[in-house]
Design a protein around this motif. Structure first.
Motif, mmCIF file in Angstrom:
data_model
loop_
_atom_site.group_PDB
_atom_site.id
_atom_site.type_symbol
_atom_site.label_atom_id
_atom_site.label_comp_id
_atom_site.label_asym_id
_atom_site.label_seq_id
_atom_site.Cartn_x
_atom_site.Cartn_y
_atom_site.Cartn_z
ATOM 1 N N ALA A 182 -11.656 -1.211 29.047
ATOM 2 C CA ALA A 182 -11.459 -0.153 27.920
ATOM 3 C C ALA A 182 -10.253 0.136 27.226
ATOM 4 O O ALA A 182 -9.683 0.046 26.359
ATOM 5 C CB ALA A 182 -11.670 1.650 28.545
ATOM 6 N N ILE A 183 -9.044 -0.068 28.008
ATOM 7 C CA ILE A 183 -7.720 -0.097 27.556
ATOM 8 C C ILE A 183 -7.454 -0.738 26.498
ATOM 9 O O ILE A 183 -6.767 -0.883 25.227
ATOM 10 C CB ILE A 183 -6.499 -0.830 28.071
ATOM 11 N N VAL A 184 -7.733 -2.571 27.295
ATOM 12 C CA VAL A 184 -8.126 -3.605 25.724
ATOM 13 C C VAL A 184 -8.363 -3.417 24.758
ATOM 14 O O VAL A 184 -8.100 -3.586 23.383
ATOM 15 C CB VAL A 184 -8.665 -4.578 26.719
ATOM 16 N N VAL A 185 -9.373 -2.588 24.302
ATOM 17 C CA VAL A 185 -10.540 -2.075 23.269
ATOM 18 C C VAL A 185 -10.000 -1.354 22.579
ATOM 19 O O VAL A 185 -9.594 -0.992 21.415
ATOM 20 C CB VAL A 185 -12.275 -2.086 23.310
ATOM 21 N N VAL A 232 -9.930 0.834 18.668
ATOM 22 C CA VAL A 232 -11.866 0.595 18.462
ATOM 23 C C VAL A 232 -11.677 2.309 19.628
ATOM 24 O O VAL A 232 -11.824 2.534 20.817
ATOM 25 C CB VAL A 232 -11.966 -0.347 19.633
ATOM 26 N N VAL A 233 -11.186 3.332 19.072
ATOM 27 C CA VAL A 233 -11.090 5.113 19.650
ATOM 28 C C VAL A 233 -12.212 5.921 18.961
ATOM 29 O O VAL A 233 -11.862 5.486 17.409
ATOM 30 C CB VAL A 233 -9.487 5.112 19.342
ATOM 31 N N ALA A 256 -21.212 0.701 25.128
ATOM 32 C CA ALA A 256 -20.011 1.810 24.736
ATOM 33 C C ALA A 256 -19.625 1.263 23.456
ATOM 34 O O ALA A 256 -19.054 2.506 22.735
ATOM 35 C CB ALA A 256 -19.978 2.267 25.951
ATOM 36 N N VAL A 257 -18.971 0.074 23.826
ATOM 37 C CA VAL A 257 -18.079 -0.183 23.375
ATOM 38 C C VAL A 257 -18.621 -0.475 21.480
ATOM 39 O O VAL A 257 -18.241 0.273 20.485
ATOM 40 C CB VAL A 257 -17.242 -1.371 23.524
ATOM 41 N N LEU A 258 -20.392 -0.852 21.575
ATOM 42 C CA LEU A 258 -20.866 -1.486 19.771
ATOM 43 C C LEU A 258 -20.617 0.207 19.133
ATOM 44 O O LEU A 258 -21.272 -0.220 17.872
ATOM 45 C CB LEU A 258 -22.232 -1.566 20.300
#
Length: 350
Positions: free
Chosen positions: A115-118, A123-124, A229-231
Motif C-alpha cells: 500500500a505504501i509503494v502505490v 495513488v492517494v 482496491a488500488v484500481l
C-alpha cells in the motif's frame, strides 16, 4: 469503431476466462496444495487451494497482453509498472503464504508495504464528498484514508473467502460492474484491467462453484482485494474516467459490512480479532442451516443490485450519490439483526 473495440475487448476477456479455466484444472490435477478441514472450516474433505495461482497467472498474462498489444492505455508508464509491481509483490507473498504459511502480522506487514509503494507514486484519495460541505480536498488526510481502504479491502476479501463461490463470484460481479461504469465514463486502462480481472476469476469460478473442487487460497483472495482496491483509487485519480471513489465501496458494501460488523462485534466481546473463527454473518447463516450455495446466491444477488446501483450513481451528484447506499444499508441492518438473534439463541455467538 467503439462497438468494434468493445466486442474485441469482451472476446479478450472470454479468452482469458478459458485460459483461467484450463489453468485451474491443471492446479486441481497437478499442484497438490491442500486445505485440510479443521474445526473452523466450512468444507469436510481435503481440497486444493491453489486456484489463486491460476487467477494470478491469467491476470498477468492479460496485463502483459494489454501492455504489448493494447496501444496507449492512457496511463503514464510509471503508474503502469507501479501497479504491476505492487500486484506482483502481493501475489508472490500470498503464494508463499499458501505454500508455507505466514502469521497474520507478516501478511499485514506485506499488505502495508504494498500500500505504501502505490501511495508513494501518488495513488492517494485526494478528495471526498461530505454532506453539507460539498467536495472536500483531503490533503494529508488522504494518505491514512487510502492506506485504510487498501489494507482494509485486502483483508475483507481474505476474510470473506470462506464458502464455495462467494469471493470469486463477488470479484467477478464487481469487476464486470466496474468495467461497465468506467467504460461509460470514457475509461481505457481501468476498464480493460477490470475485464482482465473478470476473465481471470471467471474460469476459476467454474471449478469453485458449490460443491467446490478447488479454493483460491490467500494467493487469490488477498491479490484480488488489493488489486481492486488500488484500481478504484487509480480510476478516481489518474484514469480518463475519473470515476467516483464511492463506486467500489458500493460494489463491495456486502463484504465491507460483514467484515466491519464482525470485527467490532468481536472486539466489543473481548475476543481476539486476529484469531481465525467462523462467526462472519455468511458463516453464521451456514451454521443456522442454509446451504453454501444459498448463502452465496444471496450475497451475489445483492452484489448484482449494488452493481446496477453503481451504474446509476455515477450519473447523480452530491448527496444523491450517498442516498444510493441507503436501501442496501437498511437491508444489511435487517439481515444482521435476524441472523445474530438466531445465532445467539443457538449459542453460536455471545
Amino acid at each position: 469503431m467503439e462497438i468494434a473495440n468493445l466486442v474485441t475487448h469482451l472476446a479478450f476477456a472470454h479468452v482469458l476466462a478459458a485460459l483461467s479455466l484450463l489453468l485451474t484444472w491443471v492446479m486441481i490435477k497437478r499442484v497438490r496444495i491442500l486445505d485440510a478441514p479443521n474445526e473452523r472450516s466450512s468444507h469436510t474433505v481435503p481440497t486444493p487451494r491453489s486456484g489463486g495461482i491460476a487467477i494470478v497467472i491469467t491476470f498477468f498474462i492479460g496485463l502483459a497482453t494489454l501492455k504489448l498489444l493494447g496501444g496507449d492505455p492512457a496511463l503514464e508508464q510509471s503508474f503502469f509498472w507501479m501497479f504491476a509491481g505492487a500486484a506482483g509483490l502481493i501475489a508472490a507473498v500470498s503464494i508463499l503464504d499458501d505454500l508455507a504459511g505466514m502469521s497474520f502480522k507478516a501478511k499485514l506487514f506485506t499488505q502495508a508495504l504494498a500500500a505504501i509503494v502505490v501511495m508513494a507514486f501518488g495513488v492517494v484519495i485526494d478528495r471526498f464528498y461530505v454532506p453539507g460541505l460539498g467536495m472536500v480536498e483531503l490533503g494529508v488526510w488522504g494518505m491514512p484514508l487510502t492506506f485504510l481502504w487498501i489494507v482494509g479491502l485486502t483483508n475483507a476479501f481474505n476474510f470473506m473467502d470462506g464458502i464455495d463461490g462467494l469471493a470469486g463470484g463477488a470479484a467477478m460481479l464487481a469487476a464486470v460492474s466496474f468495467a461497465a461504469v468506467t467504460f461509460s465514463q470514457g475509461s481505457t486502462f481501468v476498464y480493460l484491467v477490470s475485464l482482465i480481472i473478470a476473465g481471470s476469476v471467471g474460469g476459476f469460478l467454474f471449478w469453485n462453484w458449490s460443491p467446490a473442487k478447488i479454493f483460491m487460497g490467500d494467493s487469490g483472495s488477498q491479490f484480488l482485494g488489493f488489486v481492486l482496491a488500488v484500481l478504484a483509487v487509480m480510476a478516481g485519480r489518474f484514469d480518463a474516467s475519473h470515476t467516483s471513489y464511492l463506486v467500489m465501496p458500493l460494489l463491495f458494501l456486502h463484504f465491507i459490512w460483514d467484515t466491519a460488523f464482525t470485527f467490532f462485534r468481536r472486539l466489543k466481546n473481548g475476543e481476539r480479532v486476529t484469531q481465525a473463527h467462523r462467526t462472519h454473518l455468511y458463516q453464521l447463516m451456514c451454521q443456522l442451516g442454509l446451504q453454501h450455495v444459498h448463502v452465496t446466491v444471496v450475497y451475489l444477488l445483492v452484489g448484482a443490485l449494488q452493481g446496477a446501483a453503481a451504474l446509476m450513481m455515477v450519473h447523480l451528484s452530491g448527496s444523491l450519490r450517498l442516498l444510493v447506499f441507503l436501501p442496501f444499508v437498511v437491508f444489511w441492518l435487517l439481515l444482521t439483526r435476524i441472523v445474530t438473534r438466531h445465532a445467539r439463541a443457538k449459542g453460536l455467538i455471545a
